[in-house]
Design a protein around this motif. Structure first.
Motif, short mmCIF file in Angstrom:
data_model
loop_
_atom_site.label_atom_id
_atom_site.label_comp_id
_atom_site.label_asym_id
_atom_site.label_seq_id
_atom_site.Cartn_x
_atom_site.Cartn_y
_atom_site.Cartn_z
N ASN A 1 10.29 32.63 8.85
CA ASN A 1 11.44 32.38 9.74
C ASN A 1 12.13 33.67 10.16
OD1 ASN A 1 11.15 29.57 9.83
ND2 ASN A 1 12.29 29.29 7.93
N LYS A 2 12.38 34.56 9.18
CA LYS A 2 13.05 35.82 9.49
C LYS A 2 12.21 36.70 10.41
CE LYS A 2 16.20 36.47 5.58
NZ LYS A 2 16.55 37.32 4.42
N THR A 3 10.91 36.76 10.15
CA THR A 3 10.02 37.58 10.97
C THR A 3 9.92 37.03 12.38
OG1 THR A 3 8.72 38.12 9.00
CG2 THR A 3 7.72 38.60 11.13
N ASN A 4 9.86 35.71 12.49
CA ASN A 4 9.80 35.07 13.81
C ASN A 4 11.04 35.41 14.63
OD1 ASN A 4 8.83 33.40 15.88
ND2 ASN A 4 9.80 31.59 15.02
N ILE A 5 12.22 35.30 14.01
CA ILE A 5 13.47 35.61 14.70
C ILE A 5 13.52 37.09 15.10
CG2 ILE A 5 15.98 35.80 14.42
CD1 ILE A 5 15.78 33.28 12.62
N SER A 6 13.16 37.96 14.14
CA SER A 6 13.21 39.40 14.38
C SER A 6 12.28 39.82 15.51
CB SER A 6 12.83 40.14 13.09
OG SER A 6 12.76 41.52 13.32
#
Length: 204
Positions: free
Chosen positions: A61-66
């Motif tokens: 989730n964090k990588t997708n947002i970033s």
């Protein structure tokens, strides 16, 4: 553990369906990272897959947002690069001369009655195509960012700038209107350039 094509396919489907990692370039980056980690684990794929994915939920989730935020910045930079390019400036000058001549001959009222919505009409077909393709599993994030940002500019024209254009005198409204009409033409050009590059990358 050696991953099979079926394992990789399941991992990709999980990223799309469970985590909403829609765009191809972002998905491939996350997929590559997860595949490397999986191959370093011992055991059968079917036995460890569910727990592995559950443990990687926050990372995905964090990588997708970033990466989506990064692609938005890339899209904005690409748009600005094209706005300050010679082709845009040349097109802007030619169009402003043509518009100025028409306004001098026919008047502002006549011109706006016939052409004020052109900056919205010209990019409309491409905007619809982009909207339809937005959730395609083969779409790249920077492309959506580029065209999404540009469409936001067109919406600004439709809901705000067009009212200022109607009230301003020729010295102000003609360059402003010309900018948006030029952007609408360049927008179509950029889309077809991207399509050509995308098909070339597939063939290679």
């Amino acid at each position: 553990m050696k991953l099979t094509k079926e394992n990789i396919s399941l991992l990709e489907k999980t990223l799309i369906n469970k985590f909403g990692v829609i765009y191809l370039d972002i998905r491939l980056e996350i997929l590559d990272h997860l595949a490397i980690e999986l191959e370093q684990l011992d055991g059968e794929f079917e036995e460890i897959y569910s727990n592995f994915i559950a443990s990687k939920k926050e990372f995905i989730n964090k990588t997708n947002i970033s990466l989506n935020q990064q692609s938005s910045r890339t899209g904005l930079k690409l748009l600005l690069k094209n706005i300050f390019s010679m082709k845009f400036i040349s097109c802007f000058i030619v169009m402003m001369l043509c518009i100025s001549c028409l306004v001098n001959i026919k008047g502002k009222v006549w011109f706006l009655e016939n052409f004020e919505f052109l900056p919205i009409i010209i990019p409309a077909p491409i905007s619809l195509l982009v909207l339809v393709k937005m959730f395609s599993v083969k779409q790249k994030s920077f492309t959506i960012s580029l065209f999404g940002i540009t469409n936001s500019v067109f919406l600004t024209y439709l809901f705000l700038i067009i009212h200022l254009v109607r009230k301003a005198d020729n010295f102000y409204w003609i360059p402003v209107f010309t900018f948006f009409i030029t952007l609408s033409v360049i927008y179509n050009y950029l889309y077809f350039v991207y399509i050509k590059q995308y098909h070339k990358s597939i063939l290679n």
